[in-house]
Design an enzyme around this catalytic site. Sequence first.
Site, PDB file in Angstrom:
ATOM      1  N   ASP A  92       0.822  -1.204   0.000  1.00 30.80           N
ATOM      2  CA  ASP A  92       0.000   0.000   0.000  1.00 30.80           C
ATOM      3  C   ASP A  92       0.861   1.261   0.000  1.00 30.80           C
ATOM      4  OD1 ASP A  92      -2.149  -1.693   0.272  1.00 30.80           O
ATOM      5  OD2 ASP A  92      -2.942  -0.728   2.073  1.00 30.80           O
ATOM      6  N   ASP A  93       0.303   2.311  -0.584  1.00 29.11           N
ATOM      7  CA  ASP A  93       0.724   3.708  -0.407  1.00 29.11           C
ATOM      8  C   ASP A  93       1.795   4.230  -1.345  1.00 29.11           C
ATOM      9  OD1 ASP A  93      -1.101   3.434   1.618  1.00 29.11           O
ATOM     10  OD2 ASP A  93       0.348   3.630   3.243  1.00 29.11           O
ATOM     11  N   HIS A 103      -5.984   3.350  -4.839  1.00 26.89           N
ATOM     12  CA  HIS A 103      -5.966   3.498  -3.376  1.00 26.89           C
ATOM     13  C   HIS A 103      -6.248   4.963  -3.010  1.00 26.89           C
ATOM     14  CE1 HIS A 103      -5.017   1.933   0.577  1.00 26.89           C
ATOM     15  NE2 HIS A 103      -3.912   2.628   0.726  1.00 26.89           N
ATOM     16  N   HIS A 137      -4.850   9.374  -0.458  1.00 28.04           N
ATOM     17  CA  HIS A 137      -4.809   8.478   0.702  1.00 28.04           C
ATOM     18  C   HIS A 137      -5.754   8.966   1.799  1.00 28.04           C
ATOM     19  CE1 HIS A 137      -3.071   5.996   3.985  1.00 28.04           C
ATOM     20  NE2 HIS A 137      -2.928   5.145   3.001  1.00 28.04           N
ATOM     21  N   HIS A 171       3.841  -2.100   3.162  1.00 30.70           N
ATOM     22  CA  HIS A 171       3.743  -0.739   2.646  1.00 30.70           C
ATOM     23  C   HIS A 171       5.041  -0.340   1.963  1.00 30.70           C
ATOM     24  CE1 HIS A 171       0.644  -1.015   5.698  1.00 30.70           C
ATOM     25  NE2 HIS A 171       0.018  -0.044   5.058  1.00 30.70           N
TER      26      HIS A 171
END
Length: 179
Positions: A8-9, A59, A63, A147
């Site tokens: 993620d991210d 995503h 965020h 992440h």
Amino acid sequence: KCVYLTFDDGPIPEVTPWVLDILDKYGVKATFFCVGDNVRKHPDIYQMVLDRGHRVVNHTFNHIQGIRFWTKNYLANVEKAAEYIKSDLFRPPHGHMRFPQVVGLRRHYRIIMWDLVTRDYSKCIRPEQVLDNVKHYVRNGSIITFHDSLKSWNNGNLQYALPRAIEFLKAEGYEFKVF
């Protein structure tokens, strides 16, 4: 036995290329839940993810957490990310959304959550604990979340845990799948 390795991210130049190299080293494909603004700022890193055969997922653009935004604004943020990330999949940051947001997103996306968060981003746990989270909580079909972010990088958790987690999972006979 299978698992889904997810990140993620990202993408960001400080971390994502290293993650890609580790995945290449072990012959593993993964799913990257990308923040639209990071893709906008680092299109070359995003293209690296695609060129190496990994899956990319929306995503949001900034965020943002759904519970902190009106549905109209949240969906607009997701659609802004979609200008940069071509995917029919979505993961909400922090897993938080309002019910009308879920309904709106399901019209265009399959929502992918997780069942095992490594907590690699936390300053409160050591790298060994991140690896232990994988070892203790993985099960057949697990969606494991790491992440590719500075939070997970700056504390050393990702560098320690990711290669060891892959080695552990392979030794346990898990196959790595992509959405």
